[in-house]
Enzyme design. Structure first.
Site, PDB file in Angstrom:
ATOM      1  N   LYS A  98       0.790  14.600   0.727  1.00  0.00           N
ATOM      2  CA  LYS A  98      -0.567  14.853   0.242  1.00  0.00           C
ATOM      3  C   LYS A  98      -0.787  16.341  -0.038  1.00  0.00           C
ATOM      4  CE  LYS A  98      -2.392  10.906   2.903  1.00  0.00           C
ATOM      5  NZ  LYS A  98      -3.053   9.966   1.979  1.00  0.00           N
ATOM      6  N   THR A 114      -8.507   6.483  -1.852  1.00  0.00           N
ATOM      7  CA  THR A 114      -9.862   5.936  -1.951  1.00  0.00           C
ATOM      8  C   THR A 114     -10.881   7.047  -1.719  1.00  0.00           C
ATOM      9  OG1 THR A 114      -9.536   5.207   0.322  1.00  0.00           O
ATOM     10  CG2 THR A 114      -9.416   3.514  -1.382  1.00  0.00           C
ATOM     11  N   HIS A 133       0.808  -1.233   0.000  1.00  0.00           N
ATOM     12  CA  HIS A 133       0.000   0.000   0.000  1.00  0.00           C
ATOM     13  C   HIS A 133       0.831   1.268   0.000  1.00  0.00           C
ATOM     14  CE1 HIS A 133      -3.950  -1.891   0.928  1.00  0.00           C
ATOM     15  NE2 HIS A 133      -3.182  -2.806   1.492  1.00  0.00           N
ATOM     16  N   LYS A 159      -8.506  13.964   4.378  1.00  0.00           N
ATOM     17  CA  LYS A 159      -7.600  12.800   4.402  1.00  0.00           C
ATOM     18  C   LYS A 159      -6.569  13.045   5.485  1.00  0.00           C
ATOM     19  CE  LYS A 159      -6.508  13.804   0.039  1.00  0.00           C
ATOM     20  NZ  LYS A 159      -6.533  12.650  -0.816  1.00  0.00           N
ATOM     21  N   ARG A 160      -5.747  12.009   5.822  1.00  0.00           N
ATOM     22  CA  ARG A 160      -4.673  12.233   6.781  1.00  0.00           C
ATOM     23  C   ARG A 160      -3.817  13.424   6.344  1.00  0.00           C
ATOM     24  NH1 ARG A 160      -4.062   8.414  11.160  1.00  0.00           N
ATOM     25  NH2 ARG A 160      -2.067   9.438  11.534  1.00  0.00           N
TER      26      ARG A 160
HETATM   27  C1  F58 Z   1      -2.990   3.928   2.193  1.00  0.00           C
HETATM   28  N1  F58 Z   1      -2.042   3.569   3.214  1.00  0.00           N
HETATM   29  C2  F58 Z   1      -2.339   4.616   1.002  1.00  0.00           C
HETATM   30  N2  F58 Z   1      -1.470   3.235   5.416  1.00  0.00           N
HETATM   31  O1  F58 Z   1      -1.612   5.743   1.441  1.00  0.00           O
HETATM   32  C3  F58 Z   1      -3.436   5.026   0.035  1.00  0.00           C
HETATM   33  O2  F58 Z   1      -2.884   5.594  -1.113  1.00  0.00           O
HETATM   34  C4  F58 Z   1      -4.275   3.810  -0.329  1.00  0.00           C
HETATM   35  O3  F58 Z   1      -5.395   4.200  -1.067  1.00  0.00           O
HETATM   36  C5  F58 Z   1      -4.757   3.091   0.915  1.00  0.00           C
HETATM   37  O4  F58 Z   1      -3.665   2.769   1.748  1.00  0.00           O
HETATM   38  C6  F58 Z   1      -5.489   1.820   0.598  1.00  0.00           C
HETATM   39  O5  F58 Z   1      -4.769   1.044  -0.298  1.00  0.00           O
HETATM   40  C7  F58 Z   1      -2.399   3.667   4.510  1.00  0.00           C
HETATM   41  O6  F58 Z   1      -3.490   4.072   4.852  1.00  0.00           O
HETATM   42  C8  F58 Z   1      -1.605   3.278   6.758  1.00  0.00           C
HETATM   43  O7  F58 Z   1      -2.481   3.901   7.305  1.00  0.00           O
HETATM   44  C9  F58 Z   1      -0.585   2.474   7.555  1.00  0.00           C
HETATM   45  C10 F58 Z   1      -1.063   2.225   8.962  1.00  0.00           C
HETATM   46  C11 F58 Z   1      -0.029   1.463   9.776  1.00  0.00           C
HETATM   47  C12 F58 Z   1       1.311   2.127   9.788  1.00  0.00           C
HETATM   48  C13 F58 Z   1       1.787   2.396   8.383  1.00  0.00           C
HETATM   49  C14 F58 Z   1       0.755   3.159   7.539  1.00  0.00           C
END
Ligand code: F58
Length: 831
Positions: free
Chosen positions: A570, A672, A373, A564-565
């Site tokens: 971003k 998403t 991801h 978003k975060r």
């Molecule tokens: C997200 N990753 C991607 N990671 O940033 C986003 O582009 C994508 O659409 C989404 O995944 C789904 O595929 C993401 O949300 C985290 O929150 C992790 C949580 C645990 C620690 C590392 C980051």
């Protein structure tokens, strides 16, 4: 005498706890108020009513769940296991009412009791067991798997504290703990008898058993018990209910007793606290966690319990052998967080079930699929070797052996390429040694996938290039998707009703039917109604914004939203640069033609992420000045909406006109939120990054506001020696904007407050804001002009929805089932 199996066969008496008539629901609701909440109406509050209602709904849902479980067991069905450290489910009540198809009766039953369903829906605290996209994706996938009737178990961690609650004080983010279980959780069933003891630390010994076999024994320093808590996940329009099984850490009594017997009561208590701390809290970082022993312990606890549980379920069926594990299960690793599963399954097969290495490895590899991801190199998870050894000594041995065999094969195939072996190694030997979890996941999986077309290409050419060279056939793309049930039907009832009225309700399960809206884009009457729906959603959000922040918004303005975060890649601060540009322009040229605009931000920053927190402060500071300035506040307003979460997201997406998807190209794996906005009729302003590219292709370029460098140009810009300071010096407009931020204009004259942001822009600008600035401003202006023609804007909004059906998680799950999991639906009998 008939036995219980026989007597219980026809299930519970429908008239008592599962009837779906208004009268039956009313009766059960009142019963639950008395017998579960122990309340009577004179003293009951909304919370008591919510609980009584939740149990009433749960009664009706359990029947489907039990029947599904029974069918899966009877047919020994092939099962998908989705392993994820996060499941960001969002509130249950409304989703379950929808999927049970009893919302109408429940609303009426409550009405007859003078209660309002919507008010009770708002009482629910959502389980925030995830950080953002990755956790929410897991939840969307669970919902689609149930809807597509695919036997599934989701496995994860039942954190006692989910993602923190965000408050804004004096413009700064303040974190509060999320005590989501404070009032109990009616949606889960504790399973105190489904437990597994998991070892930690210590050392290993070898011995020879009575049949002369070489064996390894792991002598731990601690054992912790994982206890299962089950949540049913209903499908829409079907009778399937799947299982989400989350693990809580508890102390193993024998350990406290041992200490207690020798009189060391306090040590026994310490042990207990230590054990229970493992599932205490979700780590709120959205970047990797270095050196956090507890995080590794979390990952191992849930993975070990889950694999042991799968083996237990599999062996329950007479005649089944652990050798058939990979035929029974398709296990998906949601990023590397559960990738210790590769070593753990090997351990279980070798040490506990006494298989030989080759056989165990074949089963392991055929079991797992790995989804990546991230593209941020710094986000690839790795553990310092000494820490890993301290927590999981047996697994380190196994990883060494996996690595030895793997690298031998690599060297055989590519003799003389020492660099290749070093890059593929499961152990990073450069500097302080580390265990590379992505390499472990790749080596131990039959399938490796990215989450958007560009992302998958970049995995092949950059992040996982060497693995791609070895096994190109294992790579595939699975572009993310979102559930339309939650993010369109539930979140946007007004638009959903309009859509269903025109094209029927088939789109809810067959999202491609949204295409039937296309011809209606040219229908002026339909466009008017579409605009009316959007306006109603903006009114709804405006009321919420007013209640949360005191800021008043006009629903006729352009709602420009980034939710978003908060992360530098971003580029929320690029959005701020536009806001300040527009503000200065309105002040300087009051005649400047542009539609009035409300710019909204929402999102949490990792508590330790200095720059992200400063960006939040900047947004609030700019908002303070802009909103208070009578020269501009009739044409521009800025809002930071605190505590973005699933519940809030359902209000936000439907109200957006313009969706900000402005990450630097090559940084966002997929996104998403971009899909959720488009499905709710927002137009996107965005870069060629992640799934934006596919959204633009689907909706067609004229219905998407594109700006910025593409991935190749980003690489070329960097390779040429990027000097943001020169752009600043040569671009008076950009200079004026950055100077205002630096000179205290938004910070009561304080020049230090935003210096870190300004300096980062001038001297590093790692995310190329300055390079994309002009293109972004031009694109924002073009979007503004386009919005000024409401009829045409609405036409393009309709086309966005009509053409976004491909971003349904049903499509994504269908592809996973066909290409990776090789699993087929198991339709559940209706009654
Ligand atoms: C997200 N990753 C991607 N990671 O940033 C986003 O582009 C994508 O659409 C989404 O995944 C789904 O595929 C993401 O949300 C985290 O929150 C992790 C949580 C645990 C620690 C590392 C980051």
């Amino acid at each position: 005498m008939r036995g219980i199996a026989e007597q219980a066969e026809q299930g519970p008496d429908d008239t008592v706890r599962t009837g779906i008539s208004v009268a039956a629901i009313k009766r059960d609701f009142i019963d639950n108020l008395y017998y579960i909440q122990a309340r009577f109406p004179d003293v009951a509050g909304d919370y008591d009513y919510y609980q009584a209602l939740a149990y009433t709904v749960r009664d009706r849902l359990l029947k489907r769940w039990i029947r599904s479980a029974q069918t899966f067991k009877d047919t020994a069905a092939r099962t998908v296991c989705y392993l994820s450290a996060e499941f960001l489910l969002g509130p249950h009540l409304e989703a379950n009412l929808l999927n049970l198809d009893i919302a109408g009766q429940v609303r009426q039953a409550l009405q007859e009791l003078d209660l309002d369903l919507d008010r009770l829906i708002r009482v629910e605290e959502e389980p925030g067991l995830g950080n953002g996209g990755l956790g929410r994706l897991a939840a969307c996938y669970m919902e689609s798997l149930a809807t597509l009737q695919v036997p599934t178990i989701g496995y994860g961690i039942r954190y006692e504290f989910g993602i923190f609650k965000q408050e804004i004080r004096d413009g700064w983010q303040v974190e509060r703990t999320d005590k989501w279980l404070r009032f109990g959780n009616p949606w889960e069933i504790p399973r105190p008898t489904i437990t597994f003891d998991v070892k930690f630390g210590g050392h290993t010994e070898t011995w020879t058993d009575d049949r002369g076999r070489y064996r390894v024994r792991w002598i731990p320093v601690r054992e912790v018990r994982g206890v299962a808590y089950d949540t049913p996940i209903l499908g829409y329009g079907v009778k399937t209910a799947n299982l989400l099984r989350l693990w809580t850490a508890e102390a193993v009594e024998s350990f406290d007793f041992q200490a207690f017997n020798v009189g060391d009561y306090y040590r026994a208590v310490d042990e207990k606290v230590l054990s229970e701390s493992i599932s205490k809290v979700l780590y709120p970082n959205d970047e990797p966690l270095v050196g956090k022993t507890l995080r590794l312990a979390q990952q191992y606890l849930f993975v070990s319990c889950s694999l042991q549980d799968m083996i237990r379920i599999h062996l329950q069926v007479p005649g089944m052998d652990v050798r058939g594990f990979h035929n029974k299960y398709a296990v998906q690793l949601n990023d590397t967080h559960p990738s210790i599963a590769v070593a753990e399954l090997m351990r279980l097969l070798l040490d506990e079930h006494l298989l030989g290495w080759d056989e165990a490895w074949e089963i392991t590899r055929q079991t797992f699929g790995y989804t990546n991801h991230t593209l941020l190199p710094e986000a690839l998870e790795s553990w310092p070797l000494p820490l890993f050894q301290r927590v999981l000594p047996r697994h380190l041995e196994l990883i060494y052996e996996i690595n030895r065999r793997f690298l031998d094969a690599v060297r055989d195939r590519y003799p003389g390429d020492a660099g290749l072996a070093a890059r593929l190694s499961l152990i990073d030997e450069a500097g302080d040694k580390r265990v590379r979890m992505a390499n472990l996941a790749c080596a131990g999986s039959h399938s490796i996938n990215g989450v958007a077309a560009l992302h998958t290409e970049l995995l092949k050419t950059h992040v996982l290039r060497d693995f791609y060279r070895l096994w190109p056939e294992r790579f595939s793309n699975k572009t993310n998707g979102v559930t339309l049930r939650r993010f369109l039907l539930l979140a946007n009832p007004v638009l959903s009703a309009l859509i269903s009225e025109q094209i029927g309700a088939g789109w809810i399960r067959h999202s491609e039917e949204l295409l039937r809206l296309e011809p209606l884009a040219t229908d002026a009457g339909f466009r008017r109604r579409w605009r009316g729906a959007k306006r109603a959603n903006k009114v709804r959000l405006a009321a919420y914004v007013q209640a949360q922040t005191g800021i008043e918004l006009d629903p006729d303005w352009l709602f420009d939203i980034q939710a978003k975060r908060i992360h530098e890649y971003k580029r929320q601060h690029l959005n701020v640069l536009h806001v300040v540009t527009h503000y200065l322009r309105l002040k300087q040229y009051p005649g400047f033609e542009a539609p009035p605009r409300a710019v909204l931000f929402a999102g949490k920053a990792a508590p330790g992420y200095f720059m992200a927190k400063r960006i939040i402060k900047l947004i609030n500071s700019v908002a303070g000045v802009v909103n208070a300035d009578p020269e501009v506040n009739a044409r521009l307003k800025v809002v930071f909406l605190p505590n973005f979460c699933v519940k809030q997201a359902q209000l936000v997406y439907p109200a957006a006109d313009l969706s900000e998807q402005i990450s630097l190209a090559g940084m966002e794996a997929s996104g998403t939120g971009n899909m959720k906005f488009a499905l709710n009729g927002a137009l996107t302003i965005g870069t060629l990054d992640g799934a934006n590219i596919e959204i633009r292709d689907a909706v067609e370029p004229e219905n998407f506001h594109l700006f910025g460098l593409n991935v190749d140009q980003v690489q070329a810009t960097r390779a040429a020696g990027y000097r943001p300071r020169e752009l600043y010096e040569s671009n008076p407009r950009l200079k004026a904007v950055i100077d205002r931020i630096g000179d205290g204009h938004f910070s009561h004259g304080d020049r230090e407050l935003f210096r870190p942001l300004v300096d980062a822009l001038l001297y590093h600008d790692h995310y190329l804001l300055c390079a994309d600035y002009d293109s972004y401003i031009a694109c924002q202006d073009e979007a503004g002009r386009a919005y000024s023609d409401p009829d045409n804007w609405t036409r393009r909004s309709i086309l966005n929805v009509a053409r976004s059906g491909g971003f349904s998680s049903d499509r994504a799950i269908h592809q996973y089932c066909e290409d990776i999991w090789r699993v087929t639906p198991l339709p559940m009998a209706l009654e």
